[in-house]
Design an enzyme around this catalytic site. Structure first.
Site, PDB file in Angstrom:
ATOM      1  N   GLU A 156       0.810  -1.212   0.000  1.00  0.00           N
ATOM      2  CA  GLU A 156       0.000   0.000   0.000  1.00  0.00           C
ATOM      3  C   GLU A 156       0.846   1.266   0.000  1.00  0.00           C
ATOM      4  O   GLU A 156       0.347   2.357   0.299  1.00  0.00           O
ATOM      5  CB  GLU A 156      -0.952  -0.030   1.187  1.00  0.00           C
ATOM      6  CG  GLU A 156      -1.972  -1.161   1.045  1.00  0.00           C
ATOM      7  CD  GLU A 156      -2.826  -1.391   2.268  1.00  0.00           C
ATOM      8  OE1 GLU A 156      -3.966  -1.814   2.083  1.00  0.00           O
ATOM      9  OE2 GLU A 156      -2.347  -1.154   3.389  1.00  0.00           O
ATOM     10  N   TYR A 163     -12.372  18.021  19.338  1.00  0.00           N
ATOM     11  CA  TYR A 163     -11.070  17.575  18.854  1.00  0.00           C
ATOM     12  C   TYR A 163     -11.171  16.877  17.508  1.00  0.00           C
ATOM     13  O   TYR A 163     -10.237  16.926  16.708  1.00  0.00           O
ATOM     14  CB  TYR A 163     -10.372  16.688  19.891  1.00  0.00           C
ATOM     15  CG  TYR A 163      -9.676  17.522  20.936  1.00  0.00           C
ATOM     16  CD1 TYR A 163      -8.412  18.037  20.696  1.00  0.00           C
ATOM     17  CD2 TYR A 163     -10.303  17.845  22.139  1.00  0.00           C
ATOM     18  CE1 TYR A 163      -7.767  18.836  21.620  1.00  0.00           C
ATOM     19  CE2 TYR A 163      -9.678  18.641  23.076  1.00  0.00           C
ATOM     20  CZ  TYR A 163      -8.407  19.138  22.816  1.00  0.00           C
ATOM     21  OH  TYR A 163      -7.782  19.933  23.732  1.00  0.00           O
TER      22      TYR A 163
END
Length: 215
Positions: free
Chosen positions: A72, A118
């Site tokens: 990947e 967040y």
């Protein structure tokens, strides 16, 4: 490649494994250092990654030295190519993020509601990409397009890919994505109060540049 870059990759790789953010021999990391990219090798658990056993690539993904890179690696190369401000990419198969990626009814342009401040600061925008078999470079074009719009991607039936100015910042964003996905499943079927567009805009205006790398 400086030894400190290699040491950072090992430290973060081991941390990801030890905290259960990926499993088996899944997940991979990349760091851009100058004109080249260091990535974790194929077939190795992140818990076993060693500083002298990393794969070195040219910026275009050409394998220069070291063991065979993760299959990947093209994901990391594409992300770094399209996001000049990013120098690191983290990809895991984190359980709740992967679970989100298999849901049929989610919106590819908005797969996860901004449930926490967040998440708004560190992830901001998440995009779900169409399915491609792991390691299939056919996904490169989709990754490139998505990376131009945001630093956090979710691969369909797979897991998250997050870029950042450094490994720690990329990992912070990935963990926030995973945590928010967990909250999403814990509260599924209940009424929730995601952050509003105005609240998200206010967060973006006060975010430390190292918290995320939106463009």
């Amino acid at each position: 490649m400086s030894g400190s870059v290699r040491d950072d990759i090992v430290r973060v790789a081991h941390s990801i494994h030890d905290r259960g953010l990926t499993h088996g021999r899944t997940g991979n990391l990349a760091v851009r250092d100058g004109d080249r990219i260091l990535v974790t090798p194929t077939g190795v658990s992140l818990g076993d990654v060693a500083a002298d056993e990393l794969s070195l690539l040219e910026a275009d993904g050409t394998h220069v030295s070291g063991p065979r890179p993760t299959k990947e690696a093209f994901l990391h190369v594409a992300m770094l190519r399209e996001r000049p401000s990013a120098h690191a990419v983290v990809h895991t198969h984190s359980v709740h993020s992967a679970a989100l990626s298999v849901l049929e009814e989610i919106d590819p342009d908005d797969p996860l509601p901004p449930l926490t401040a967040y998440y708004g600061m560190r992830v901001g925008r998440l995009q779900l990409l169409p399915y491609a078999a792991p390691g299939d470079p056919v996904a490169t074009a989709a990754v490139e397009r998505a990376a131009r719009a945001g630093h956090a991607l979710l691969l369909r039936n797979h897991g998250p890919v997050v870029a950042g100015p450094d490994l720690d910042t990329a990992l912070d964003a990935l963990e926030e994505l995973e945590h928010t996905a967990q909250l999403f499943f814990l509260t599924r079927g209940m009424r929730t109060a995601p952050l509003t567009p105005d609240q998200l805009a206010a967060l973006r205006s006060r975010t430390d540049p190292r918290e995320s790398t939106p463009r």
